[in-house]
Design an enzyme around this catalytic site. Sequence first.
Site, PDB file in Angstrom:
ATOM      1  N   HIS A  73      54.055  51.961  48.861  1.00  0.00           N
ATOM      2  CA  HIS A  73      54.953  52.179  49.817  1.00  0.00           C
ATOM      3  C   HIS A  73      55.934  51.967  49.670  1.00  0.00           C
ATOM      4  CE1 HIS A  73      56.800  48.534  47.590  1.00  0.00           C
ATOM      5  NE2 HIS A  73      57.995  48.880  48.823  1.00  0.00           N
ATOM      6  N   LYS A  78      58.646  52.354  40.316  1.00  0.00           N
ATOM      7  CA  LYS A  78      59.344  52.396  38.689  1.00  0.00           C
ATOM      8  C   LYS A  78      59.535  50.798  38.042  1.00  0.00           C
ATOM      9  CE  LYS A  78      63.463  53.325  37.275  1.00  0.00           C
ATOM     10  NZ  LYS A  78      62.658  53.701  36.184  1.00  0.00           N
ATOM     11  N   LYS A 102      60.589  42.285  43.342  1.00  0.00           N
ATOM     12  CA  LYS A 102      61.885  43.583  43.008  1.00  0.00           C
ATOM     13  C   LYS A 102      62.756  43.929  43.835  1.00  0.00           C
ATOM     14  CE  LYS A 102      62.358  41.934  38.452  1.00  0.00           C
ATOM     15  NZ  LYS A 102      61.831  42.082  37.210  1.00  0.00           N
ATOM     16  N   ASP A 107      66.128  45.912  48.054  1.00  0.00           N
ATOM     17  CA  ASP A 107      66.436  47.365  48.609  1.00  0.00           C
ATOM     18  C   ASP A 107      66.327  48.707  48.131  1.00  0.00           C
ATOM     19  OD1 ASP A 107      66.723  48.169  51.387  1.00  0.00           O
ATOM     20  OD2 ASP A 107      68.276  48.380  51.398  1.00  0.00           O
ATOM     21  N   LYS A 114      54.550  49.058  35.614  1.00  0.00           N
ATOM     22  CA  LYS A 114      54.219  48.956  34.514  1.00  0.00           C
ATOM     23  C   LYS A 114      53.753  49.490  33.260  1.00  0.00           C
ATOM     24  CE  LYS A 114      57.659  45.779  32.713  1.00  0.00           C
ATOM     25  NZ  LYS A 114      58.403  46.192  32.955  1.00  0.00           N
ATOM     26  N   SER A 371      68.752  51.767  37.180  1.00  0.00           N
ATOM     27  CA  SER A 371      67.842  52.677  37.049  1.00  0.00           C
ATOM     28  C   SER A 371      68.029  53.763  38.025  1.00  0.00           C
ATOM     29  CB  SER A 371      66.192  52.072  37.226  1.00  0.00           C
ATOM     30  OG  SER A 371      66.438  52.171  35.690  1.00  0.00           O
TER      31      SER A 371
HETATM   32  P1  NAD Z   1      65.748  41.913  24.319  1.00  0.00           P
HETATM   33  O1  NAD Z   1      65.246  41.953  23.282  1.00  0.00           O
HETATM   34  O2  NAD Z   1      67.501  42.630  23.877  1.00  0.00           O
HETATM   35  O3  NAD Z   1      66.723  39.676  23.671  1.00  0.00           O
HETATM   36  C1  NAD Z   1      65.700  39.052  23.700  1.00  0.00           C
HETATM   37  C2  NAD Z   1      66.362  38.182  23.033  1.00  0.00           C
HETATM   38  O4  NAD Z   1      65.972  37.157  22.635  1.00  0.00           O
HETATM   39  C3  NAD Z   1      66.789  38.756  21.768  1.00  0.00           C
HETATM   40  O5  NAD Z   1      68.352  38.356  21.608  1.00  0.00           O
HETATM   41  C4  NAD Z   1      65.666  38.361  20.564  1.00  0.00           C
HETATM   42  O6  NAD Z   1      65.923  38.032  19.684  1.00  0.00           O
HETATM   43  C5  NAD Z   1      66.176  36.397  21.450  1.00  0.00           C
HETATM   44  N1  NAD Z   1      64.841  35.754  21.270  1.00  0.00           N
HETATM   45  C6  NAD Z   1      63.453  35.640  20.971  1.00  0.00           C
HETATM   46  N2  NAD Z   1      62.448  34.879  20.563  1.00  0.00           N
HETATM   47  C7  NAD Z   1      63.347  34.127  21.042  1.00  0.00           C
HETATM   48  C8  NAD Z   1      63.183  31.996  20.882  1.00  0.00           C
HETATM   49  N3  NAD Z   1      62.126  32.288  20.510  1.00  0.00           N
HETATM   50  N4  NAD Z   1      64.591  32.019  21.423  1.00  0.00           N
HETATM   51  C9  NAD Z   1      65.431  32.092  21.733  1.00  0.00           C
HETATM   52  N5  NAD Z   1      65.843  33.739  21.148  1.00  0.00           N
HETATM   53  C10 NAD Z   1      64.663  34.591  21.118  1.00  0.00           C
HETATM   54  O7  NAD Z   1      66.160  41.904  25.638  1.00  0.00           O
HETATM   55  P2  NAD Z   1      66.594  41.828  27.022  1.00  0.00           P
HETATM   56  O8  NAD Z   1      65.678  44.163  27.451  1.00  0.00           O
HETATM   57  O9  NAD Z   1      67.952  40.645  27.334  1.00  0.00           O
HETATM   58  O10 NAD Z   1      65.293  41.467  27.817  1.00  0.00           O
HETATM   59  C11 NAD Z   1      65.118  39.560  27.860  1.00  0.00           C
HETATM   60  C12 NAD Z   1      64.212  39.466  29.088  1.00  0.00           C
HETATM   61  O11 NAD Z   1      64.713  39.588  30.248  1.00  0.00           O
HETATM   62  C13 NAD Z   1      62.946  39.736  29.041  1.00  0.00           C
HETATM   63  O12 NAD Z   1      61.859  39.033  30.021  1.00  0.00           O
HETATM   64  C14 NAD Z   1      63.077  40.874  30.353  1.00  0.00           C
HETATM   65  O13 NAD Z   1      61.474  41.561  30.705  1.00  0.00           O
HETATM   66  C15 NAD Z   1      64.374  40.550  30.824  1.00  0.00           C
HETATM   67  N6  NAD Z   1      64.664  41.814  31.601  1.00  0.00           N
HETATM   68  C16 NAD Z   1      65.004  42.824  30.970  1.00  0.00           C
HETATM   69  C17 NAD Z   1      65.696  43.895  31.508  1.00  0.00           C
HETATM   70  C18 NAD Z   1      66.955  44.409  30.433  1.00  0.00           C
HETATM   71  O14 NAD Z   1      67.866  45.934  31.641  1.00  0.00           O
HETATM   72  N7  NAD Z   1      66.536  44.935  29.609  1.00  0.00           N
HETATM   73  C19 NAD Z   1      65.955  43.965  33.028  1.00  0.00           C
HETATM   74  C20 NAD Z   1      64.625  42.859  33.995  1.00  0.00           C
HETATM   75  C21 NAD Z   1      64.231  41.906  33.094  1.00  0.00           C
END
Ligand code: NAD
Length: 480
Positions: A73, A78, A102, A107, A114, A371
């Site tokens: 749409h 992304k 999201k 917006d 993905k 982004s």
């Molecule tokens: P990351 O890999 O940098 O950090 C994840 C952290 O969680 C690590 O430090 C890891 O050691 C820790 N971890 C792993 N298993 C664990 C457990 N069982 N208990 C506690 N801690 C644990 O990842 P991130 O980029 O920070 O992403 C984290 C979440 O946020 C994911 O669900 C990701 O999809 C979401 N997210 C990230 C972004 C982004 O820009 N990085 C954007 C939107 C959503």
Amino acid sequence: MAVRRKTGRRPEELNLYRIVERQFENAARFVNLPRGLLDQIRVCNNVYFVQFPVKFGREYRMFFGWRAEHSHHAKPLKGGIRYSAMVDQDEIMALAALMTYKCAVVDVPFGGSKGGVCLRPRDYTEKQLEKITRRFTHELIRKGFIGPGENVPAPDYGTGEREMAWIADTYDAFHPGQLDNMACVTGKPVDQGGVEGRRAATGRGVVFGLREFFRHPRDVARAGLEGGLEGKRVSVQGLGNVGYHAASILAKEDGARIVAVGEWDGTVVDSDGIDVDRLARWRRRKKGVKGYPHGKVLERGTDCLEVECDILIPAALENQINLANARRIKARIVAEGANGPTTPDAEKILLERGIVVIPDIFLNAGGVTVSYFEWTKNLSHMRYGRLEKRLDEKKRENLVNAVESITGREFPGQIRRALTRGIGEEDIVNSGLEETMSKAYQHLSETLRRTRGVTDLRTAAFVLAIRRIGEAYRKRGIFP
Ligand code: NAD
């Protein structure tokens, strides 16, 4: 090699695809759109599944991956590319759908997508990962699943700036002389077309979202709290990109107290407040939090979910708050930094207990928002602030000089420097992020208040997203 095209191995409660469908249908009841249009918004438009060989020395190895396009749409589409041994088609499709919703909530004018490749990064050398990434990019190019105006990947679990730079370079090699090539992917290193502030963007977005929530006293009261973020006790799961920046900014800029941090090997607790930077340095050095000498270290990483606190930020993995622990959560607010950290069944229990859940499709949208800024920077071929920085500095200097000459007193050097510093790229990016998160929460809160029957923020966020996407389809029409 067995190919996991569909999930089937996770229990229903933990299947993200089913979860997102349930959340969509739950919200669709409150949106006045024809069923056919709702279906068009809900379904994943197309999924590209590819198996490809990569040659390491004399050996050939097969890999498989996906790129799902959930909604067209708005264009381009992304969403991140993840490298994980656990990826499957259902998960990729669910995450693509979440990207659509999201972007609509904050917006940002993109459809959701993905991608993923089934591999465990630590099993490969840097050279091998580069080969795999370039080959996967080539497959995406061949089928039109990447391009500045078509589909723009970003980092996700298991990938980062390094992989994004390889993707950009591969795309550029296949499209010589095309001016906008760098906009084919975001999350690149700053000196390779990335944007300042992207790394901290999701964590900072979590903080901006929370700040706006606390500017709505009625919403705060629903959580049984009052006042602002100052002094609030915060527990964070995951000290990675999202968790670290969220915790660090909340402690330094908002005066919140970080009372617990959970990692994969344990939970650090300290009711006096954890020094997040010191703990992050320890975690980097020791690869975990075990043995951290300040405060107390509890056995399990999930213990952080059950400590006494005002705000719980799950920022690690999906399905962390589930039927097994929902009744033991003591926070008043669950602020979802991670994607899908709360299962729907657990959320029901939390809501019954009066706990407010600030949903992922709003709260962790800072990454995709910045982004978007990176993409527009690449299309304009100029860094933010380049044109106006000196002008801004001059204006500030004139103002400070005028105040000094009227009062007859001089500002101390440090204050003068702070007052006369011109805006740079990071200031502009953070300002755009704050505006985006604040406005989005205002719309979310309004949707919650004004939609009869909707009593929680996740449903409100889905309602807001479905309405906006439905509106886009209504206005553009659907190609015959
Ligand atoms: P990351 O890999 O940098 O950090 C994840 C952290 O969680 C690590 O430090 C890891 O050691 C820790 N971890 C792993 N298993 C664990 C457990 N069982 N208990 C506690 N801690 C644990 O990842 P991130 O980029 O920070 O992403 C984290 C979440 O946020 C994911 O669900 C990701 O999809 C979401 N997210 C990230 C972004 C982004 O820009 N990085 C954007 C939107 C959503």
